[in-house]
Scaffold this motif. Structure first.
Motif, PDB file in Angstrom:
ATOM      1  N   LEU A 210       0.818  -1.216   0.000  1.00  0.00           N
ATOM      2  CA  LEU A 210       0.000   0.000   0.000  1.00  0.00           C
ATOM      3  C   LEU A 210       0.849   1.262   0.000  1.00  0.00           C
ATOM      4  O   LEU A 210       0.439   2.297  -0.549  1.00  0.00           O
ATOM      5  N   VAL A 211       2.013   1.189   0.607  1.00  0.00           N
ATOM      6  CA  VAL A 211       2.881   2.370   0.702  1.00  0.00           C
ATOM      7  C   VAL A 211       3.564   2.664  -0.635  1.00  0.00           C
ATOM      8  O   VAL A 211       3.805   3.835  -0.976  1.00  0.00           O
ATOM      9  N   ALA A 212       3.882   1.630  -1.406  1.00  0.00           N
ATOM     10  CA  ALA A 212       4.663   1.791  -2.637  1.00  0.00           C
ATOM     11  C   ALA A 212       4.141   2.893  -3.560  1.00  0.00           C
ATOM     12  O   ALA A 212       4.925   3.698  -4.068  1.00  0.00           O
ATOM     13  N   PRO A 213       2.805   2.960  -3.826  1.00  0.00           N
ATOM     14  CA  PRO A 213       2.335   3.990  -4.765  1.00  0.00           C
ATOM     15  C   PRO A 213       2.038   5.351  -4.114  1.00  0.00           C
ATOM     16  O   PRO A 213       1.470   6.221  -4.770  1.00  0.00           O
ATOM     17  N   MET A 214       2.428   5.547  -2.845  1.00  0.00           N
ATOM     18  CA  MET A 214       2.052   6.781  -2.154  1.00  0.00           C
ATOM     19  C   MET A 214       3.114   7.868  -2.254  1.00  0.00           C
ATOM     20  O   MET A 214       3.058   8.876  -1.538  1.00  0.00           O
ATOM     21  N   GLY A 215       4.079   7.679  -3.115  1.00  0.00           N
ATOM     22  CA  GLY A 215       5.021   8.750  -3.434  1.00  0.00           C
ATOM     23  C   GLY A 215       5.893   9.213  -2.281  1.00  0.00           C
ATOM     24  O   GLY A 215       6.283  10.393  -2.244  1.00  0.00           O
ATOM     25  N   GLY A 216       6.210   8.345  -1.356  1.00  0.00           N
ATOM     26  CA  GLY A 216       7.088   8.727  -0.254  1.00  0.00           C
ATOM     27  C   GLY A 216       6.442   9.563   0.822  1.00  0.00           C
ATOM     28  O   GLY A 216       7.131  10.116   1.681  1.00  0.00           O
ATOM     29  N   SER A 217       5.102   9.664   0.796  1.00  0.00           N
ATOM     30  CA  SER A 217       4.420  10.482   1.804  1.00  0.00           C
ATOM     31  C   SER A 217       4.357   9.800   3.167  1.00  0.00           C
ATOM     32  O   SER A 217       4.112  10.451   4.174  1.00  0.00           O
ATOM     33  N   VAL A 218       4.572   8.496   3.183  1.00  0.00           N
ATOM     34  CA  VAL A 218       4.593   7.752   4.445  1.00  0.00           C
ATOM     35  C   VAL A 218       5.825   6.851   4.466  1.00  0.00           C
ATOM     36  O   VAL A 218       6.400   6.529   3.423  1.00  0.00           O
ATOM     37  N   VAL A 219       6.207   6.442   5.672  1.00  0.00           N
ATOM     38  CA  VAL A 219       7.341   5.540   5.837  1.00  0.00           C
ATOM     39  C   VAL A 219       6.920   4.384   6.728  1.00  0.00           C
ATOM     40  O   VAL A 219       5.946   4.479   7.483  1.00  0.00           O
ATOM     41  N   VAL A 220       7.680   3.309   6.641  1.00  0.00           N
ATOM     42  CA  VAL A 220       7.397   2.105   7.415  1.00  0.00           C
ATOM     43  C   VAL A 220       8.535   1.875   8.390  1.00  0.00           C
ATOM     44  O   VAL A 220       9.715   1.948   8.017  1.00  0.00           O
ATOM     45  N   ARG A 221       8.175   1.588   9.625  1.00  0.00           N
ATOM     46  CA  ARG A 221       9.156   1.287  10.654  1.00  0.00           C
ATOM     47  C   ARG A 221       8.718   0.022  11.398  1.00  0.00           C
ATOM     48  O   ARG A 221       7.517  -0.223  11.559  1.00  0.00           O
ATOM     49  N   PRO A 222       9.651  -0.774  11.886  1.00  0.00           N
ATOM     50  CA  PRO A 222       9.267  -1.961  12.659  1.00  0.00           C
ATOM     51  C   PRO A 222       8.563  -1.559  13.951  1.00  0.00           C
ATOM     52  O   PRO A 222       8.913  -0.540  14.564  1.00  0.00           O
ATOM     53  N   PHE A 223       7.559  -2.338  14.329  1.00  0.00           N
ATOM     54  CA  PHE A 223       6.904  -2.041  15.598  1.00  0.00           C
ATOM     55  C   PHE A 223       7.903  -2.343  16.719  1.00  0.00           C
ATOM     56  O   PHE A 223       8.490  -3.425  16.738  1.00  0.00           O
ATOM     57  N   PRO A 224       8.117  -1.400  17.644  1.00  0.00           N
ATOM     58  CA  PRO A 224       9.186  -1.557  18.642  1.00  0.00           C
ATOM     59  C   PRO A 224       8.819  -2.484  19.799  1.00  0.00           C
ATOM     60  O   PRO A 224       9.168  -2.234  20.953  1.00  0.00           O
ATOM     61  N   MET A 225       8.113  -3.547  19.494  1.00  0.00           N
ATOM     62  CA  MET A 225       7.749  -4.542  20.491  1.00  0.00           C
ATOM     63  C   MET A 225       7.408  -5.804  19.717  1.00  0.00           C
ATOM     64  O   MET A 225       6.780  -5.743  18.654  1.00  0.00           O
ATOM     65  N   GLN A 226       7.829  -6.948  20.207  1.00  0.00           N
ATOM     66  CA  GLN A 226       7.600  -8.184  19.468  1.00  0.00           C
ATOM     67  C   GLN A 226       6.178  -8.672  19.696  1.00  0.00           C
ATOM     68  O   GLN A 226       5.776  -8.962  20.803  1.00  0.00           O
ATOM     69  N   PHE A 227       5.408  -8.739  18.603  1.00  0.00           N
ATOM     70  CA  PHE A 227       4.054  -9.268  18.614  1.00  0.00           C
ATOM     71  C   PHE A 227       4.056 -10.649  17.972  1.00  0.00           C
ATOM     72  O   PHE A 227       4.884 -10.931  17.099  1.00  0.00           O
ATOM     73  N   PRO A 228       3.101 -11.503  18.337  1.00  0.00           N
ATOM     74  CA  PRO A 228       2.914 -12.730  17.551  1.00  0.00           C
ATOM     75  C   PRO A 228       2.561 -12.347  16.117  1.00  0.00           C
ATOM     76  O   PRO A 228       1.910 -11.332  15.877  1.00  0.00           O
ATOM     77  N   PRO A 229       3.011 -13.110  15.137  1.00  0.00           N
ATOM     78  CA  PRO A 229       2.738 -12.744  13.742  1.00  0.00           C
ATOM     79  C   PRO A 229       1.254 -12.874  13.400  1.00  0.00           C
ATOM     80  O   PRO A 229       0.515 -13.606  14.063  1.00  0.00           O
ATOM     81  N   LEU A 230       0.843 -12.156  12.377  1.00  0.00           N
ATOM     82  CA  LEU A 230      -0.490 -12.340  11.817  1.00  0.00           C
ATOM     83  C   LEU A 230      -0.470 -13.599  10.968  1.00  0.00           C
ATOM     84  O   LEU A 230       0.314 -13.701  10.021  1.00  0.00           O
ATOM     85  N   GLU A 231      -1.307 -14.560  11.294  1.00  0.00           N
ATOM     86  CA  GLU A 231      -1.387 -15.805  10.538  1.00  0.00           C
ATOM     87  C   GLU A 231      -2.733 -15.881   9.835  1.00  0.00           C
ATOM     88  O   GLU A 231      -3.779 -15.770  10.478  1.00  0.00           O
ATOM     89  N   LEU A 232      -2.698 -16.024   8.527  1.00  0.00           N
ATOM     90  CA  LEU A 232      -3.915 -16.118   7.729  1.00  0.00           C
ATOM     91  C   LEU A 232      -4.057 -17.522   7.161  1.00  0.00           C
ATOM     92  O   LEU A 232      -3.074 -18.133   6.729  1.00  0.00           O
ATOM     93  N   TYR A 233      -5.304 -18.014   7.137  1.00  0.00           N
ATOM     94  CA  TYR A 233      -5.604 -19.351   6.656  1.00  0.00           C
ATOM     95  C   TYR A 233      -6.675 -19.268   5.570  1.00  0.00           C
ATOM     96  O   TYR A 233      -7.514 -18.368   5.575  1.00  0.00           O
ATOM     97  N   LEU A 234      -6.636 -20.229   4.663  1.00  0.00           N
ATOM     98  CA  LEU A 234      -7.656 -20.344   3.635  1.00  0.00           C
ATOM     99  C   LEU A 234      -8.619 -21.453   4.038  1.00  0.00           C
ATOM    100  O   LEU A 234      -8.192 -22.558   4.388  1.00  0.00           O
ATOM    101  N   TYR A 235      -9.928 -21.167   3.996  1.00  0.00           N
ATOM    102  CA  TYR A 235     -10.958 -22.118   4.409  1.00  0.00           C
ATOM    103  C   TYR A 235     -11.894 -22.432   3.253  1.00  0.00           C
ATOM    104  O   TYR A 235     -12.208 -21.558   2.443  1.00  0.00           O
ATOM    105  N   TRP A 236     -12.368 -23.686   3.194  1.00  0.00           N
ATOM    106  CA  TRP A 236     -13.397 -24.087   2.241  1.00  0.00           C
ATOM    107  C   TRP A 236     -14.158 -25.274   2.818  1.00  0.00           C
ATOM    108  O   TRP A 236     -13.696 -25.946   3.757  1.00  0.00           O
TER     109      TRP A 236
END
Length: 310
Positions: A259-285
């Protein structure tokens, strides 16, 4: 750790290992895999014997991974995904006329998955199956499994949900968390720290109208909280908001990069300064479409796309 002979290793134990790691307890892992607690405990004992490590240590009601388990979880998850992809790819596709396929696929996906995968998925499928169509739908999380059973939706991408043996699932991806903020944000000239991040107001992205977000739950475990300036269900809106304010938004790393790539450098990404469990996504059917050729083909495209993500 013991040197393990793969020829004698029961690969089913790896599924148990991932379930215990993801769920944090024997009971929850048993519920996820639809096995008894004694069966999970027995499998864990076999794993410990074969691996020569405790793998998990009991801490209150939870099972905490050992350093060896932390090293193993990534390669094991990747291996299981590759096995699943191989099984899907080997499914017989004779008789499936992609050029004449007119199926309307109904997908229930969260904003984090929709922005990351859906555009490329539709581009690929439109080229291979030009007459197929798609609907991306929003369904309350508690309704997802019911809608899969009723046939209202064909596939769902979501966090790990409790389910019965009528619902099939496979892990799609695991992603860490980052902060996105304006390129002119005053915090960028200060020390990057948790205290600094929590000093500013935040944008929360949630599909629900009320209740704590994932980040808030994790912070609360450490007696911390953040001030929410805006609650929205859309990550793109959140990114555009932080671009013109001093707010901060937390997001999965891969989605933030897309999402940041096409925003022309108006925003920056930094690591969250605390370790969180990762977001895990699953596919269901639902089990009734397990061997449906069109559905197998679509699941294969989704698995290929997510496997190729950086």
């Amino acid at each position: 750790m013991n040197k393990t002979n793969i020829d004698r290793f029961d690969l089913n134990l790896l599924t148990v290992f991932v379930a215990i790691y993801s769920e944090g307890s024997i009971t929850a892992a048993a519920n996820t895999l639809h096995l008894s607690q004694s069966a999970i405990s027995h499998a864990l004992n076999r794993l410990r014997e074969q691996m020569g490590d405790e793998l998990f240590q009991r801490s209150g009601r939870t099972m905490s991974p050992t350093p060896a388990a932390e090293q193993l979880i990534g390669p094991i998850r990747q291996a299981l995904v590759q096995i699943q992809q191989g099984l899907v790819a080997c499914t017989q596709q004779e008789g499936l006329d992609l050029k004449g396929l007119t199926t309307r696929f109904r997908l229930c996906v969260r904003d984090s998955f929709e922005g990351l995968v859906l555009p490329e998925l539709i581009a690929i499928c439109s080229r291979l199956a030009p007459k197929a169509s798609f609907a991306s739908m929003r369904t309350p999380r508690e309704q997802v499994l019911h809608d899969l059973r009723s046939g209202r939706i064909d596939l769902a991408a979501d966090i790990l949900l409790p389910h019965d043996d009528q619902i099939q699932h496979v892990e799609l991806l695991s992603d860490d968390w980052v902060c996105v903020l304006s390129a002119t944000h005053p915090l960028l000239v200060e020390d990057w720290s948790l205290a600094g991040v929590l000093k500013y107001r935040h944008v929360m992205v949630s599909s629900r109208e009320h209740g704590a977000g994932f980040e808030d739950t994790q912070l609360a475990r450490h007696g911390l909280r953040r001030e929410i300036a805006l609650r929205t269900s859309n990550y793109l809106a959140a990114m555009q908001t932080v671009a013109v304010t001093n707010f901060i938004v937390c997001a999965p790393r891969r989605l933030a990069a897309a999402l940041v790539a096409p925003m022309g450098g108006s925003v920056v990404v930094r690591p969250f300064p605390m370790q969180f469990p990762p977001l895990e996504l699953y596919l269901y059917w639902h089990r009734r479409v397990e061997h449906d050729r069109a559905h197998v083909w679509l699941r294969e495209q989704i698995l290929k796309l997510t496997a190729a993500l950086d």
